[in-house]
Design an enzyme around this catalytic site. Structure first.
Site, mmCIF file in Angstrom:
data_model
loop_
_atom_site.group_PDB
_atom_site.id
_atom_site.type_symbol
_atom_site.label_atom_id
_atom_site.label_comp_id
_atom_site.label_asym_id
_atom_site.label_seq_id
_atom_site.Cartn_x
_atom_site.Cartn_y
_atom_site.Cartn_z
ATOM 1 N N SER A 1 36.021 32.843 35.559
ATOM 2 C CA SER A 1 35.369 33.250 36.806
ATOM 3 C C SER A 1 33.936 33.663 36.501
ATOM 4 C CB SER A 1 36.112 34.438 37.426
ATOM 5 O OG SER A 1 35.370 35.005 38.494
ATOM 6 N N TYR B 1 39.244 43.229 36.219
ATOM 7 C CA TYR B 1 39.297 41.791 36.533
ATOM 8 C C TYR B 1 38.165 41.061 35.822
ATOM 9 C CZ TYR B 1 38.918 37.350 38.931
ATOM 10 O OH TYR B 1 38.823 36.001 39.195
#
Length: 248
Positions: A134, A147
């Site tokens: 990501s 995250y």
């Protein structure tokens, strides 16, 4: 016919990737926790699909699923490590430790575990590994905390795998998407549809199919080419600005 194993194929990028590979002529092992979401793949594509329902965090379930693969699905040419999630949007000092652990167990521990299990076969087949990371692994933002840390791990693990697998013929790539409209925000917010709709409203985000097409492109390149890392964002998204707290 080449064989791919796609984790997290029950929705979003994983489901789109499995479908794109099948439409490109591959046979695919589709995995995920929700068997009812995997079954339609077999209904549509028949013998070119093997459904393996398990939680990637459950080592025993992963081992059992791999041991139960039919003979013609055992020669795996491509591993797409897509399973992952974000939980919570709170700053670190207010975040849930349980949610942090779940993200680490899913995005990091499970990813390296299934990769380790499949490395001998991937080396024997001169196959490929595509890890879905990501942009959160590169660019911090408030609430990203663990995250973002897990996705930075995925990026670095990919590069180190590439170094370790030098000379084996195995290709290793990371794909770093920005905003993609999937169930991602619903999961992150515990099912808050308004939060999800607000995030994507008017933004023209990328779609799961956009990312799947990129993954299939990487997977089908000539075997002497390796894409180390691809970063994608919708045109509407760019880099976050710095924060400045005043009057402290």
């Amino acid at each position: 016919m080449k064989t791919a194993l796609v984790t997290g194929a029950t929705s979003g990028i994983g489901a789109a990737t499995a479908r794109a590979l099948l439409e490109a002529g591959w046979q695919v092992i589709v995995t995920g926790r929700r068997a009812e979401r995997l079954a339609p793949f077999a209904d549509q594509f028949g013998e070119r699909v093997h459904v393996a329902a398990f939680d990637v965090r459950d080592d025993a379930a992963v081992d059992a699923a791999l041991a139960a693969l039919p003979t013609h699905f055992r020669s795996i040419d491509l591993l797409v490590n897509n399973a992952g999630l974000a939980l919570g949007t709170a700053p670190a000092q207010k975040a849930s430790l349980e949610q942090w652990r779940t993200m680490i167990e899913t995005n990091v521990t499970a990813l390296v575990s299934i990769t380790h299990r499949l490395l001998p076969e991937l080396i024997a087949r001169k196959g490929a590994i595509i890890n879905v990371a990501s942009v959160a692994g590169s660019y911090p933002y408030p609430g990203g905390n663990v995250y973002g840390g897990t996705k930075a791990f995925v990026q670095q693990f990919t590069l180190n795998l590439r170094a370790d697998l030098h000379g084996t013929g195995v290709r290793v790539s990371a794909i770093d998407p920005g905003m993609v409209e999937t169930e991602f925000t619903l999961v992150r917010t515990g099912g808050d549809r308004d939060a999800s709709d607000t995030l994507y409203a008017g933004a023209e985000p990328m779609t799961a199919d956009d990312i799947a097409a990129t993954i299939v492109w990487i997977a089908t390149l000539p075997p002497h080419l390796n894409i180390n890392r691809v970063e994608l964002m919708p045109v509407s998204q760019s880099f976050a600005g710095f924060q400045v707290a005043r009057g402290q």
